[in-house]
Design a protein around this motif. Structure first.
Motif, mmCIF file in Angstrom:
data_model
loop_
_atom_site.group_PDB
_atom_site.id
_atom_site.type_symbol
_atom_site.label_atom_id
_atom_site.label_comp_id
_atom_site.label_asym_id
_atom_site.label_seq_id
_atom_site.Cartn_x
_atom_site.Cartn_y
_atom_site.Cartn_z
ATOM 1 N N UNK A 7 0.850 -1.203 0.000
ATOM 2 C CA UNK A 7 0.000 0.000 0.000
ATOM 3 C C UNK A 7 0.878 1.243 0.000
ATOM 4 N N UNK A 8 1.921 1.209 0.834
ATOM 5 C CA UNK A 8 2.836 2.353 0.895
ATOM 6 C C UNK A 8 3.491 2.568 -0.453
ATOM 7 N N UNK A 9 3.917 1.483 -1.091
ATOM 8 C CA UNK A 9 4.539 1.571 -2.398
ATOM 9 C C UNK A 9 3.555 2.146 -3.419
ATOM 10 N N UNK A 10 2.315 1.622 -3.391
ATOM 11 C CA UNK A 10 1.306 2.124 -4.336
ATOM 12 C C UNK A 10 1.007 3.610 -4.089
ATOM 13 N N UNK A 11 0.900 3.956 -2.809
ATOM 14 C CA UNK A 11 0.633 5.358 -2.483
ATOM 15 C C UNK A 11 1.787 6.239 -2.965
ATOM 16 N N UNK A 12 3.027 5.741 -2.782
ATOM 17 C CA UNK A 12 4.186 6.516 -3.246
ATOM 18 C C UNK A 12 4.158 6.637 -4.755
ATOM 19 N N UNK A 54 1.558 9.063 -5.695
ATOM 20 C CA UNK A 54 2.046 10.415 -5.435
ATOM 21 C C UNK A 54 2.971 10.877 -6.545
ATOM 22 N N UNK A 55 3.811 9.928 -6.963
ATOM 23 C CA UNK A 55 4.740 10.283 -8.048
ATOM 24 C C UNK A 55 3.937 10.594 -9.305
ATOM 25 N N UNK A 56 2.921 9.747 -9.580
ATOM 26 C CA UNK A 56 2.105 9.970 -10.774
ATOM 27 C C UNK A 56 1.367 11.308 -10.660
ATOM 28 N N UNK A 57 0.933 11.647 -9.494
ATOM 29 C CA UNK A 57 0.188 12.887 -9.317
ATOM 30 C C UNK A 57 1.087 14.105 -9.142
ATOM 31 N N UNK A 58 2.370 13.947 -9.087
ATOM 32 C CA UNK A 58 3.277 15.069 -8.834
ATOM 33 C C UNK A 58 3.578 15.851 -10.109
ATOM 34 N N UNK A 59 4.147 17.040 -9.931
ATOM 35 C CA UNK A 59 4.501 17.954 -11.019
ATOM 36 C C UNK A 59 5.583 17.352 -11.892
ATOM 37 N N UNK A 60 6.470 16.664 -11.295
ATOM 38 C CA UNK A 60 7.559 16.128 -12.088
ATOM 39 C C UNK A 60 7.050 15.075 -13.063
ATOM 40 N N UNK A 61 6.005 14.390 -12.709
ATOM 41 C CA UNK A 61 5.426 13.382 -13.616
ATOM 42 C C UNK A 61 4.763 14.085 -14.769
#
Length: 161
Positions: A133-138, A141-148
């Protein structure tokens, strides 16, 4: 000393003046001799039969004594077999109880071991689920972040070129 038929035959009586009739006395004595001889013969036969019967009785008494001893020995042997069987049955029961206790204790130990392993697997599954779950959430988060987003734009620009 017993009287024999010959003694009766040879017996002579003194004559007296007014005595018994000699022929009648002789006839009677002859009859007594015959009867006495018959009685002696019968007595000997009965004694012979008595000896035979006593011998047979002794034989049967020996057989009876032997049978009695045999019965006693057989009874003692039966009692001994019975006692040995009881002892053997008790030993078998004790051995079976020991085996049953051992099997129950082994089963309880295995059951405890399985319960411990099950708990351990549940803990590991819970930890794995939390990590996943932590991995998926991370990752979310990466997918939802600006850098993505900038990465997507750069990838789209490259595709255009």
């Amino acid at each position: 000393m017993s009287l024999t038929p010959l003694d009766i035959h040879n017996k002579e009586f003194a004559r007296s003046f007014r005595g018994y009739d000699e022929d009648e006395v002789n006839e009677f004595l002859d009859q007594v001799i015959k009867d006495y001889e018959t009685l002696i013969r019968e007595n000997k036969e009965l004694q012979t039969q008595l000896i035979s019967v006593e011998e047979r009785l002794g034989h049967f008494a020996n057989i009876e004594e032997t049978l009695s001893k045999t019965i006693i020995v057989a009874q003692e042997a039966a009692d001994e077999v019975k006692n040995n069987s009881k002892k053997e049955a008790q030993l078998i029961i004790k051995e079976a109880e020991k085996n049953a206790d051992r099997i129950i204790n082994d089963a309880l130990a295995k059951s405890r071991k399985v319960a411990v392993e099950t708990e351990e697997l549940k803990k590991q599954a819970s930890i794995f689920r939390m990590r996943f779950r932590t991995l998926l959430e991370a990752q979310m988060e990466i997918i939802g972040s600006e850098s993505w987003n900038s990465f997507e734009e750069a990838a789209a620009t490259r595709e255009e070129i």
